[in-house]
Write a protein that holds these residues in place. Structure first.
Motif, PDB file in Angstrom:
ATOM      1  N   ARG A 193       9.301  -7.140 -14.103  1.00  0.00           N
ATOM      2  CA  ARG A 193       8.175  -7.820 -14.719  1.00  0.00           C
ATOM      3  C   ARG A 193       8.539  -9.278 -14.996  1.00  0.00           C
ATOM      4  NH1 ARG A 193       3.460  -7.194 -17.682  1.00  0.00           N
ATOM      5  NH2 ARG A 193       3.584  -8.404 -19.587  1.00  0.00           N
ATOM      6  N   PHE A 222       2.953 -13.279 -15.363  1.00  0.00           N
ATOM      7  CA  PHE A 222       2.432 -12.963 -14.031  1.00  0.00           C
ATOM      8  C   PHE A 222       1.927 -11.532 -13.990  1.00  0.00           C
ATOM      9  CE2 PHE A 222       4.919 -16.673 -13.566  1.00  0.00           C
ATOM     10  CZ  PHE A 222       4.257 -17.420 -12.604  1.00  0.00           C
ATOM     11  N   PHE A 223       0.865 -11.306 -13.247  1.00  0.00           N
ATOM     12  CA  PHE A 223       0.219  -9.999 -13.239  1.00  0.00           C
ATOM     13  C   PHE A 223       1.048  -8.951 -12.506  1.00  0.00           C
ATOM     14  CE2 PHE A 223      -3.035  -6.960 -11.599  1.00  0.00           C
ATOM     15  CZ  PHE A 223      -3.394  -6.448 -12.835  1.00  0.00           C
ATOM     16  N   LEU A 224       1.607  -9.326 -11.375  1.00  0.00           N
ATOM     17  CA  LEU A 224       2.346  -8.350 -10.569  1.00  0.00           C
ATOM     18  C   LEU A 224       3.852  -8.469 -10.810  1.00  0.00           C
ATOM     19  CD1 LEU A 224       0.406  -8.630  -7.184  1.00  0.00           C
ATOM     20  CD2 LEU A 224       0.175  -6.863  -8.941  1.00  0.00           C
ATOM     21  N   ARG A 225       4.538  -7.350 -10.728  1.00  0.00           N
ATOM     22  CA  ARG A 225       5.993  -7.348 -10.808  1.00  0.00           C
ATOM     23  C   ARG A 225       6.583  -7.928  -9.523  1.00  0.00           C
ATOM     24  NH1 ARG A 225       8.393  -3.471 -14.509  1.00  0.00           N
ATOM     25  NH2 ARG A 225       6.783  -2.896 -16.002  1.00  0.00           N
ATOM     26  N   ARG A 226       7.861  -8.328  -9.585  1.00  0.00           N
ATOM     27  CA  ARG A 226       8.540  -8.863  -8.401  1.00  0.00           C
ATOM     28  C   ARG A 226       9.497  -7.820  -7.850  1.00  0.00           C
ATOM     29  NH1 ARG A 226       4.467 -11.787  -9.535  1.00  0.00           N
ATOM     30  NH2 ARG A 226       4.565 -13.971  -8.947  1.00  0.00           N
ATOM     31  N   MET A 242       4.002  -6.799  -2.432  1.00  0.00           N
ATOM     32  CA  MET A 242       3.782  -5.500  -3.079  1.00  0.00           C
ATOM     33  C   MET A 242       2.931  -5.638  -4.329  1.00  0.00           C
ATOM     34  SD  MET A 242       7.369  -3.473  -3.045  1.00  0.00           S
ATOM     35  CE  MET A 242       8.238  -3.210  -1.487  1.00  0.00           C
ATOM     36  N   ALA A 243       2.368  -4.494  -4.762  1.00  0.00           N
ATOM     37  CA  ALA A 243       1.706  -4.459  -6.071  1.00  0.00           C
ATOM     38  C   ALA A 243       2.362  -3.382  -6.929  1.00  0.00           C
ATOM     39  CB  ALA A 243       0.209  -4.246  -5.931  1.00  0.00           C
ATOM     40  N   CYS A 244       2.053  -2.079  -6.660  1.00  0.00           N
ATOM     41  CA  CYS A 244       2.566  -1.045  -7.567  1.00  0.00           C
ATOM     42  C   CYS A 244       4.061  -0.813  -7.380  1.00  0.00           C
ATOM     43  CB  CYS A 244       1.786   0.264  -7.408  1.00  0.00           C
ATOM     44  SG  CYS A 244       2.178   1.220  -5.924  1.00  0.00           S
TER      45      CYS A 244
END
Lengths: 304, 253
Positions: B41, B45-49, B214-216
Motif C-alpha cells: 500500500r 494512492f488507490f491501488l497497491r504496488r 495490477m489492481a487486486c
C-alpha cells in the motif's frame, strides 16, 4: 434480532453489504481473508453464455481516488460457473447473486434458463458493461433495449430479477422506470463511468481498449446522486454501489435510498474493506439505537 | 496470502532511483517462495504496488524488497523510514520452480535482478547468476549475489562495467561451459524474448517472470492479463495468480 438484516426483492441478506460483480471473482480469493458468510452476499463475475477471454492488456489505469478497467467480461461461461464455482459457493453460507451479461437478448434468456434450477438466490442482469462491443451498455443506454432484455429474461426466470444500470446515460431514471415496467424486481447502480487516460510519453491511451470504466471513491458522489434520483423514481428496491469504501459511505448510500449496497474496488486497497463496513454498520446501529438498518433507507431530508 | 502492517527494519538507497527495504514479516516469510511478490500500500494512492520479493529470511522472519521509484506510488514507498510500517499483502503468485537437484542459470535484467537473488540463494551454490544493467551506475546487488556461492557474471549495455553487451551473450558462453538443467529469468520483455530464444535453441527448460499493471493482486479482478499458449490454444491468463512465473513455452511476448 439482527439489526443489519435487509430484504431486497424477497431475498433476505444477513447484512446489507454485498461484494460487487467483477471485483471479487467467484469469491474464492477473498475467502482467504475472511469467511464469505461475513457478507450479506456476493455478486459473482459477470457471465456470458460461452467462455470469454476479455480485452487485451493493459486493462487497468490508476486515477485520482480510483481506477479505470477494461477487462471486457473475461469469464468461464455460465456452464463452468454452475459446474465448477456454484457448488463451492453454495457451501459458503452467503447469498449468491448471478451477474448475467449476455451479448444478445437470446443469450441472456438462455443463461437465465440454465441458472433457473440452481441455488442462485438472485439474478443481476448486467445491461451496463462499458467494455464489450455487443450487449452490455448497448442494452443499458436505451429505454427500449433495456426493457426488451429485462422482459425477455423475466419470462425465463422465477428468481428475483435485479437489473444493473449504466450511469453513462442522459437520464438514468428513465431507464430505471423502463426496466421496472418490464418486470424487474430491483435495480442496482451504478456500473462504472466511461473514462480514458493517456500516457504522455507514448501518446497512447494507457488502456489497450482505449477507454474503460471508472470506479473507486472518485465516483461516489455521482453514485449517491443517481441512487437518490432512481429511488425517488421507482417503487422497486435500489441496491447502491459506486465508490463505497467505508461504513460511512454505506450509510450515506442507504440514506440516499439504497436498500443494500455493493462494495467493489475498495477491496483492492483493503481486502478487508467489505467486512470492516459490516462491523462499522453494526456499531453505528448500536450507537444510534437503530433497531433495523432498513430504517435509514431513503431517510435523507432533502432541502425544499 | 496474508495481510499485515510490517515494521521496516532496514532501508538503504542503492542508486538514484532504487531502494532496498527489509521488513519484519515472520508469517509471510515462513510461507514465501522465491519469485513471489507482495502488494504494498502506498499512502495517497488507490491501488497497491506489486513489488517482487528480493530475499526471504525465514530464520530472521524478514522479507527484503528492492524496488525502483517509477512514479508517485513507489516514491511514497521509498520515503518510509526504519521503524515505520509497510502494509503488505504477501506472499502472492506462484514463484519459480526450485529443482531439488541439478544446476540452474538465473538471469536478471535491470530491476528484474532483485527477485533472482532470492532464487539464486535458494539453490545454495547450484545457481549461476547473469545480471544485466544499462551501465555501471545502475549495477545493484552484486555483492549479495556472491553470497549465493558462485560469482555472478555482470554485463552492462555500454560496457562501463563487467562484460560489455547483453545477457544472452553471457548466457551462450555459460551454457557452453556448463549446461544447466533450468534457466530462470526476470527482466524487460526484449531481454526475456532473447533468453527464451536461446533456451529454445539449446533445448533447456526455461521459466520467466512477467510484469503487468495490477489492481487486486490476488486473482479476483482479472485486470493483469497476459497472453499465453497452452496445449496449442491461446488464452489470456493472469500475472498475479497464474504467474508471475510462467514456463517459457507458454508465454507470448
Amino acid at each position: 434480532m439482527n439489526r443489519l438484516a435487509v430484504t431486497v426483492a424477497g431475498v433476505t441478506f444477513r447484512n446489507p453489504v454485498i461484494t460487487a460483480s467483477g471485483a471479487c471473482g467467484f469469491g474464492r480469493e477473498y475467502n482467504h481473508f475472511y469467511p464469505l458468510s461475513r457478507l450479506g452476499g456476493i455478486s459473482v463475475k459477470g457471465m456470458t453464455l460461452r467462455p470469454q477471454e476479455g480485452n487485451l492488456p493493459p486493462r487497468v489505469a490508476e486515477t485520482p481516488a480510483g481506477m479505470l478497467n477494461s477487462v471486457g467480461l473475461q469469464n468461464p461461461g455460465v456452464d463452468a460457473f454452475l459446474q465448477d464455482e456454484l457448488p463451492w459457493l453454495e457451501k459458503q453460507d452467503t447469498r449468491i447473486i448471478a451477474n448475467v451479461a449476455g451479448h444478445t437478448v437470446e443469450d441472456c434468456e438462455e443463461i437465465a434458463r440454465r441458472i433457473e434450477g440452481s441455488a442462485v438466490d438472485m439474478i443481476e442482469l448486467n445491461i451496463s458493461c462499458p467494455n464489450v462491443k455487443q450487449g452490455g451498455a448497448a442494452f443499458g443506454t436505451s429505454c427500449m433495449a433495456a426493457a426488451e432484455v429485462t422482459a425477455a429474461v423475466r419470462r425465463y426466470t422465477t428468481k428475483p430479477l435485479m437489473v444493473k444500470l449504466s450511469p453513462n446515460v442522459t437520464s438514468i431514471t428513465e431507464i430505471a422506470r423502463a426496466v421496472e415496467a418490464a418486470g424487474a424486481d430491483a435495480v442496482s447502480l451504478i456500473n462504472t463511468l466511461l473514462g480514458m487516460r493517456i500516457d504522455l510519453r507514448t501518446r497512447r491511451p494507457i488502456l489497450r481498449n482505449n477507454v474503460g470504466g471508472l470506479s473507486g471513491p472518485a465516483v461516489f458522489p455521482i453514485a449517491v446522486r443517481m441512487v437518490w434520483q432512481v429511488a425517488n423514481a421507482v417503487k422497486i428496491p435500489v441496491v447502491g454501489m459506486g465508490g463505497i469504501a467505508t461504513w460511512q459511505d454505506a450509510v450515506e448510500m442507504m440514506m440516499a435510498g439504497a436498500s443494500a449496497v455493493q462494495v467493489g474496488a475498495a477491496a483492492f486497497s483493503d481486502p478487508m474493506a467489505p467486512v470492516k463496513i459490516v462491523d462499522g454498520l453494526a456499531e453505528y446501529c448500536a450507537d444510534q439505537g437503530i433497531e433495523s438498518i432498513s430504517e435509514i433507507v431513503g431517510s435523507v431530508h432533502p432541502w425544499e | 496470502m496474508l495481510q499485515g502492517n510490517c515494521e521496516i527494519l532496514k532501508r538503504e538507497q542503492l542508486t538514484e532511483t532504487i531502494f532496498d527495504v527489509t521488513v519484519s514479516a515472520p508469517e509471510m516469510a515462513a510461507k514465501a517462495k522465491a519469485g513471489q511478490f507482495a502488494q504494498i500500500r502506498a499512502e495517497g494512492f488507490f491501488l497497491r504496488r506489486p513489488i517482487s520479493i528480493c530475499e526471504i529470511d525465514k530464520a530472521a522472519g524478514t522479507l527484503r524488497f528492492v524496488f525502483e521509484v517509477r512514479g508517485g506510488g513507489t516514491e511514497a514507498l521509498s520515503r518510509l523510514a526504519v521503524g515505520e510500517k509497510m502494509d503488505l499483502i504477501a506472499p502472492l503468485g506462484n514463484g519459480f520452480t526450485l529443482l531439488p537437484q541439478g544446476e540452474v542459470i538465473v538471469i536478471g535484467g535491470g530491476i528484474g535482478v532483485p527477485p533472482m537473488l532470492g532464487v539464486a540463494l535458494s539453490y545454495h551454490g547450484r545457481a549461476k547468476a547473469i545480471l544485466g544493467f544499462r551501465s555501471r551506475s545502475a549495477v545493484i546487488l552484486e555483492s549479495d549475489f556472491i553470497r549465493t556461492g558462485q560469482m555472478p557474471v555482470v554485463c552492462t549495455d555500454d560496457g562501463s562495467y563487467g562484460k560489455a553487451g547483453v545477457v544472452t551473450n553471457a548466457l551462450v558462453e555459460q551454457i557452453a561451459l556448463r549446461r544447466p538443467d533450468l534457466i530462470a529469468a526476470c527482466g524487460p520483455e526484449p531481454m526475456l524474448r532473447a533468453v527464451i530464444e536461446v533456451a529454445r535453441k539449446e533445448g533447456i527448460p526455461c521459466e520467466v517472470s512477467l510484469e503487468q499493471r495490477m489492481a487486486c493482486g490476488v486473482g479476483a479482478c482479472l485486470v493483469c492479463a497476459c497472453r499465453t499458449v497452452k496445449n496449442g490454444e491461446e488464452h489470456l491468463r493472469h500475472v498475479c495468480k497464474d504467474g508471475p512465473v510462467f514456463p517459457a513455452e507458454e508465454v507470448l511476448l
